[in-house]
Design a protein around this motif. Structure first.
Motif, PDB file in Angstrom:
ATOM      1  N   ILE A 221      57.816  14.606  70.991  1.00  0.00           N
ATOM      2  CA  ILE A 221      58.071  15.496  69.840  1.00  0.00           C
ATOM      3  C   ILE A 221      57.671  16.922  70.222  1.00  0.00           C
ATOM      4  CG2 ILE A 221      57.745  13.683  68.129  1.00  0.00           C
ATOM      5  CD1 ILE A 221      55.098  16.357  68.355  1.00  0.00           C
ATOM      6  N   ARG A 222      58.186  17.868  69.453  1.00  0.00           N
ATOM      7  CA  ARG A 222      57.788  19.274  69.578  1.00  0.00           C
ATOM      8  C   ARG A 222      57.082  19.692  68.296  1.00  0.00           C
ATOM      9  NH1 ARG A 222      59.367  23.754  72.515  1.00  0.00           N
ATOM     10  NH2 ARG A 222      60.981  22.528  73.559  1.00  0.00           N
ATOM     11  N   ALA A 223      55.866  20.190  68.433  1.00  0.00           N
ATOM     12  CA  ALA A 223      55.102  20.701  67.285  1.00  0.00           C
ATOM     13  C   ALA A 223      55.163  22.227  67.318  1.00  0.00           C
ATOM     14  CB  ALA A 223      53.660  20.223  67.349  1.00  0.00           C
ATOM     15  N   ARG A 224      55.513  22.827  66.199  1.00  0.00           N
ATOM     16  CA  ARG A 224      55.691  24.277  66.138  1.00  0.00           C
ATOM     17  C   ARG A 224      54.839  24.855  65.008  1.00  0.00           C
ATOM     18  NH1 ARG A 224      61.750  25.877  65.560  1.00  0.00           N
ATOM     19  NH2 ARG A 224      61.748  25.166  67.724  1.00  0.00           N
ATOM     20  N   GLY A 225      54.310  26.042  65.243  1.00  0.00           N
ATOM     21  CA  GLY A 225      53.489  26.715  64.235  1.00  0.00           C
ATOM     22  C   GLY A 225      52.010  26.520  64.438  1.00  0.00           C
ATOM     23  N   LEU A 226      51.606  26.111  65.651  1.00  0.00           N
ATOM     24  CA  LEU A 226      50.193  25.864  65.939  1.00  0.00           C
ATOM     25  C   LEU A 226      49.423  27.183  66.012  1.00  0.00           C
ATOM     26  CD1 LEU A 226      50.824  23.323  68.829  1.00  0.00           C
ATOM     27  CD2 LEU A 226      49.949  22.735  66.568  1.00  0.00           C
ATOM     28  N   PRO A 227      48.166  27.184  65.575  1.00  0.00           N
ATOM     29  CA  PRO A 227      47.331  28.368  65.808  1.00  0.00           C
ATOM     30  C   PRO A 227      47.241  28.637  67.312  1.00  0.00           C
ATOM     31  CG  PRO A 227      46.260  26.855  64.278  1.00  0.00           C
ATOM     32  CD  PRO A 227      47.444  26.130  64.839  1.00  0.00           C
ATOM     33  N   ASP A 234      42.627  19.627  69.584  1.00  0.00           N
ATOM     34  CA  ASP A 234      42.994  19.960  68.203  1.00  0.00           C
ATOM     35  C   ASP A 234      44.322  19.305  67.825  1.00  0.00           C
ATOM     36  OD1 ASP A 234      40.740  21.632  67.811  1.00  0.00           O
ATOM     37  OD2 ASP A 234      41.755  23.266  68.848  1.00  0.00           O
ATOM     38  N   ILE A 235      45.257  19.306  68.762  1.00  0.00           N
ATOM     39  CA  ILE A 235      46.556  18.690  68.503  1.00  0.00           C
ATOM     40  C   ILE A 235      46.405  17.176  68.382  1.00  0.00           C
ATOM     41  CG2 ILE A 235      48.855  18.319  69.469  1.00  0.00           C
ATOM     42  CD1 ILE A 235      48.536  21.115  70.767  1.00  0.00           C
ATOM     43  N   ALA A 236      45.572  16.595  69.258  1.00  0.00           N
ATOM     44  CA  ALA A 236      45.321  15.155  69.163  1.00  0.00           C
ATOM     45  C   ALA A 236      44.669  14.808  67.827  1.00  0.00           C
ATOM     46  CB  ALA A 236      44.428  14.714  70.321  1.00  0.00           C
ATOM     47  N   ARG A 237      43.832  15.698  67.343  1.00  0.00           N
ATOM     48  CA  ARG A 237      43.189  15.451  66.037  1.00  0.00           C
ATOM     49  C   ARG A 237      44.214  15.542  64.911  1.00  0.00           C
ATOM     50  NH1 ARG A 237      37.934  18.707  63.538  1.00  0.00           N
ATOM     51  NH2 ARG A 237      37.639  17.323  61.756  1.00  0.00           N
ATOM     52  N   PHE A 238      45.185  16.446  65.033  1.00  0.00           N
ATOM     53  CA  PHE A 238      46.245  16.546  64.031  1.00  0.00           C
ATOM     54  C   PHE A 238      47.030  15.234  63.956  1.00  0.00           C
ATOM     55  CE2 PHE A 238      50.721  17.453  63.058  1.00  0.00           C
ATOM     56  CZ  PHE A 238      50.591  18.050  61.806  1.00  0.00           C
ATOM     57  N   PHE A 239      47.226  14.585  65.109  1.00  0.00           N
ATOM     58  CA  PHE A 239      47.950  13.316  65.160  1.00  0.00           C
ATOM     59  C   PHE A 239      46.991  12.128  65.201  1.00  0.00           C
ATOM     60  CE2 PHE A 239      51.215  16.202  66.957  1.00  0.00           C
ATOM     61  CZ  PHE A 239      52.240  15.920  66.070  1.00  0.00           C
ATOM     62  N   LEU A 264      54.501  20.302  73.220  1.00  0.00           N
ATOM     63  CA  LEU A 264      55.247  19.056  73.358  1.00  0.00           C
ATOM     64  C   LEU A 264      54.234  17.927  73.473  1.00  0.00           C
ATOM     65  CD1 LEU A 264      57.963  20.214  75.885  1.00  0.00           C
ATOM     66  CD2 LEU A 264      58.297  19.707  73.485  1.00  0.00           C
ATOM     67  N   VAL A 265      54.446  16.868  72.698  1.00  0.00           N
ATOM     68  CA  VAL A 265      53.492  15.759  72.656  1.00  0.00           C
ATOM     69  C   VAL A 265      54.247  14.468  72.981  1.00  0.00           C
ATOM     70  CG1 VAL A 265      51.737  14.557  71.301  1.00  0.00           C
ATOM     71  CG2 VAL A 265      52.193  16.977  70.879  1.00  0.00           C
ATOM     72  N   ARG A 266      53.679  13.718  73.905  1.00  0.00           N
ATOM     73  CA  ARG A 266      54.282  12.460  74.352  1.00  0.00           C
ATOM     74  C   ARG A 266      53.437  11.293  73.847  1.00  0.00           C
ATOM     75  NH1 ARG A 266      54.275  10.637  80.685  1.00  0.00           N
ATOM     76  NH2 ARG A 266      55.357   8.638  80.482  1.00  0.00           N
ATOM     77  N   PHE A 267      54.058  10.349  73.150  1.00  0.00           N
ATOM     78  CA  PHE A 267      53.364   9.191  72.606  1.00  0.00           C
ATOM     79  C   PHE A 267      53.634   7.952  73.466  1.00  0.00           C
ATOM     80  CE2 PHE A 267      53.782  12.179  69.170  1.00  0.00           C
ATOM     81  CZ  PHE A 267      52.548  12.121  68.548  1.00  0.00           C
ATOM     82  N   VAL A 268      52.862   6.909  73.228  1.00  0.00           N
ATOM     83  CA  VAL A 268      52.952   5.728  74.086  1.00  0.00           C
ATOM     84  C   VAL A 268      54.234   4.938  73.865  1.00  0.00           C
ATOM     85  CG1 VAL A 268      50.450   5.505  74.331  1.00  0.00           C
ATOM     86  CG2 VAL A 268      51.602   4.372  72.422  1.00  0.00           C
ATOM     87  N   ASN A 269      54.851   5.071  72.694  1.00  0.00           N
ATOM     88  CA  ASN A 269      56.109   4.365  72.447  1.00  0.00           C
ATOM     89  C   ASN A 269      56.872   5.071  71.325  1.00  0.00           C
ATOM     90  OD1 ASN A 269      54.979   3.402  69.941  1.00  0.00           O
ATOM     91  ND2 ASN A 269      53.978   1.758  71.083  1.00  0.00           N
ATOM     92  N   SER A 270      58.093   4.628  71.109  1.00  0.00           N
ATOM     93  CA  SER A 270      58.952   5.269  70.114  1.00  0.00           C
ATOM     94  C   SER A 270      58.447   5.047  68.692  1.00  0.00           C
ATOM     95  CB  SER A 270      60.381   4.747  70.251  1.00  0.00           C
ATOM     96  OG  SER A 270      60.417   3.343  70.075  1.00  0.00           O
TER      97      SER A 270
END
Length: 698
Positions: A221-227, A234-239, A264-270
């Motif tokens: 996924i793409r996360a946009r608008g991060l401080p 911090d991003i891992a805490r958001f997710f 850009l964040v990569r997760f372990v599965n879909s």
């Protein structure tokens, strides 16, 4: 033993549970002994939320009221009671350990973990492992509906159990039915065994990523608008609650090597990725974060690396990475270690330092440092903006992906980049960029990122007839994407005023758009990298005093710039022509505009204006070789008389003028025709191609 758990929030229910970021208001649970098939006491506990405003769906489904919730305990107290009551029930049943079992994954992953993370208290270990009843049911009954389509009611109907929810309180019926489903799965005909629970990672694991890896696009996924100061943690805490792959957070950098608010964040599965998409517009502090799908190719472009030096540097796992910026070019490893001091020892000493360099070995002033624990990293961050030599040093948290990205940026960019195929306009652009102080333009702010020219024209309505030809200008950001701003040139100041009054805060798709009247001069400043806000107009850096030497025209109207010169520009950006005398038979002008012009000097360029005309109003095609050759033969005086006659000067003082450069080359013969051999780009052209302190000489 299993602890069957059910919960509800003050907002959405069912498949959208947790997607609206609403707080938990209800927990219901019961202990089930799988061996003796006995159950403990059923417990129901209301939870007092910070915001007691219940959605209509919540009121209708649960029957709860703000008044009743106002007398309940807060979440941290309820979870303490949960642990105590579960322990008591287990003792009665003669058991000591248990695993949670919930209807799907939303309650654990999308509600409990995110909410406790925001409220800064820890969940007990039992919440990091649980059974998904829907998956277990489908494994036991393969002919039942797909996991994503299962609900407590559909599972009960499949087994022929009673489904009259009105007989019990909300939450109580759900838990009792889940217990009945579990007992059916334990019957002799099924003899189901609960063996592989779902897990939630305790913390995010850092690590390197190689460009040779295969990354599934269904996991990114793409996360946009991060401080801008946010880190991978911090991003891992958001997710929180979702399992991010090792080294799966890649912070994106802009052309200057600074974070641009995207990751850009990569997760372990879909499955985890799909849950992450449900957190679109959830908040990190006071900012909402946009979450979109991305591809594995995009992730590898940002996070992947091929350097053995970087791989060795990042091979030490579970290290805290700090980036140092602004180091003196003469700084050594001993200087950096001395600057950090004994209170923040670097992992491995000199091996824990990585200096960023250009391909020719010159230092960039950046370095990355490894620390073995958070305490040492915090001590290092306290030295932010302290002095080393004669320069203050910036320190901030970094990530493995950022290390790769910075090294890739500097090491893969040639000193003198090669040009792409020249591109010739199908229709010669007859326009000129507006100037002057007449307020005959309007600025649109807050456009949806997906908005195009047609959307803007629909938004303008009847006023589209008052727009000048080629008068719609989309403002792009440094990545070449729409910034949410646009400028429109109107036929008169009165028309611009009427549009601003009529369309201000009018909706476009799901966003309202602000419309302001402005002048052509203000529009040009923003298009060239400046800012226009309530505080006034801030010029682009290429317009600041003492940054740009005076402009000298160097190109004749008919001249075609050869590819080797790397100076292709549209007519609107060329400086005023200067010819010794007018020619009666002047050859036709040919203008080339490469699509990747803004990327030619990625290593040097600081500001990228949008194209001077709407992208959809003029078509461009690759110039055929014959056209280029014909244009070249039409040129009376070539700019490069022979190969190798062009040199580039880099690192000049910002106030350098023509006299200083001619004095520097005293004793050498430069091109004739007065000073035509000395090429200085105009301010506008420089902002597209080069940094303001570079000249090109023949």
């Amino acid at each position: 033993s299993l602890v069957v758990l059910f919960g509800a929030t003050a907002g959405a229910y069912g498949a959208k549970l947790g997607s609206d970021e609403r707080e938990l208001i209800l927990l219901v649970w019961q202990v089930v002994d799988l061996h003796s098939k006995k159950v403990g006491t059923l417990h129901k506990s209301l939870v007092k939320a910070d915001n007691l405003d219940l959605s209509d769906q919540c009121r209708e489904v649960s029957g709860l009221t703000p008044e009743g919730l106002g007398k309940a305990e807060p979440l941290d107290r309820v979870l303490q009671q949960f642990s105590q009551l579960v322990s008591s029930d287990l003792k009665v049943l003669g058991r000591s350990s248990y695993t949670l079992c919930s209807d799907g994954q939303l309650l654990i992953r999308q509600v409990l973990h995110p909410e406790t993370s925001k409220k800064n208290f820890l969940l007990s270990d039992c919440f990091y492992s649980f059974y998904d009843l829907r998956k277990e049911f489908h494994a036991c009954y393969p002919s039942s509906a797909a996991v994503k389509d299962q609900t407590i009611k559909t599972m009960a109907e499949y087994l022929g159990l009673g489904t009259d929810e009105s007989e019990e309180d909300f939450g109580v019926w759900q838990v009792k039915t889940m217990v009945a489903i579990i007992f059916s799965m334990l019957s002799e005909s099924c003899n189901h065994v609960f063996t592989e629970p779902e897990t939630v990672k305790y913390k995010y694991e850092t690590g390197p990523c190689s460009k040779s890896e295969t990354v599934d696009s269904e996991t990114v996924i793409r996360a946009r608008g991060l401080p801008w100061q946010s880190s991978d943690q911090d991003i891992a805490r958001f997710f929180k609650g979702l399992n991010i792959a090792k080294g799966g957070v890649a912070l994106c950098l802009n052309a200057q090597g600074r974070r641009n608010g995207e990751a850009l964040v990569r997760f372990v599965n879909s499955e985890q990725r799909d849950l992450a998409l449900e957190r679109h517009k959830h908040h990190m502090g006071s900012r909402y974060i946009e979450v979109y799908k991305a591809t594995g190719e995009e992730f590898l472009k940002i996070a992947g690396g091929t350097s053995n030096e970087v791989a060795q540097f990042l091979s030490k796992e579970n290290q805290v990475i700090i980036r140092m910026r602004g180091l003196p070019f003469t700084a050594t490893q001993e200087d950096v270690l001395g600057f950090l001091g004994p209170e923040c020892p670097v992992t491995g000493g000199k091996e824990g330092l990585l200096f960023v360099k250009y391909p020719d070995g010159r230092p960039t002033g950046d370095a990355f440092v490894l620390f073995s624990c958070e305490e040492y990293a915090q001590n290092a961050l306290k030295k932010h903006k302290e002095i080393l030599g004669k320069r203050y040093i910036e320190l901030f948290r970094s990530t493995a992906a950022e290390v790769q990205q910075v090294l890739n940026r500097y090491m893969s960019t040639p000193l003198i980049p090669t040009l792409p195929t020249p591109i010739i306009p199908v229709i010669p652009p007859p326009y000129t960029i507006a100037t002057g102080s007449i307020r005959d333009c309007v600025r649109l702010r807050g456009l949806p990122y997906t908005a195009g020219i047609d959307d803007i024209l629909d938004f303008m309505g009847d006023a589209t007839g008052d727009i000048k030809p080629h008068g719609v200008h989309m403002v792009l950001n440094q990545q070449g994407r729409p910034s949410g701003d646009a400028f429109i040139q109107m036929k008169s100041a009165e028309k611009a005023f009427m549009v601003a009054q009529k369309c201000h805060k009018k909706m476009m798709k799901d966003r309202y758009v602000e419309v302001f009247q402005c002048s052509g001069e203000e529009m040009n400043f923003v298009l060239m990298g400046g800012t226009l806000n309530r505080s006034g107009l801030s010029p682009p850096p290429c317009k600041l005093p003492c940054l740009s030497p005076p402009a000298y025209a160097a190109f004749q109207t008919a001249a075609v710039i050869p590819a080797e010169a790397a100076l292709y520009q549209p007519q609107a950006l060329l400086p005023t022509t200067r010819t010794p005398q007018a020619s009666a038979t002047a050859p036709p002008a040919v203008t080339y505009y490469p699509a990747q012009a803004a990327q030619l000097y990625m290593n040097y360029t600081a500001y990228y204006p949008s194209p001077p005309v709407s992208p959809t109003t003029v078509g461009y095609i690759a110039a055929p070789p014959g056209a280029v050759a014909a244009a070249a033969t039409a040129t009376h005086t070539p700019i490069l008389p022979q190969p190798g006659a062009l040199v580039r000067m880099q690192g000049l003082p910002y106030n350098t003028g023509m006299k200083e450069i001619l004095s520097f080359f005293q004793g050498y013969q430069y091109a004739p025709d007065d000073y035509n051999g000395l090429i200085q780009l105009s301010d506008q052209a420089r902002s597209v191609l080069q940094a303001p302190k570079e000249w090109v000489c023949l």
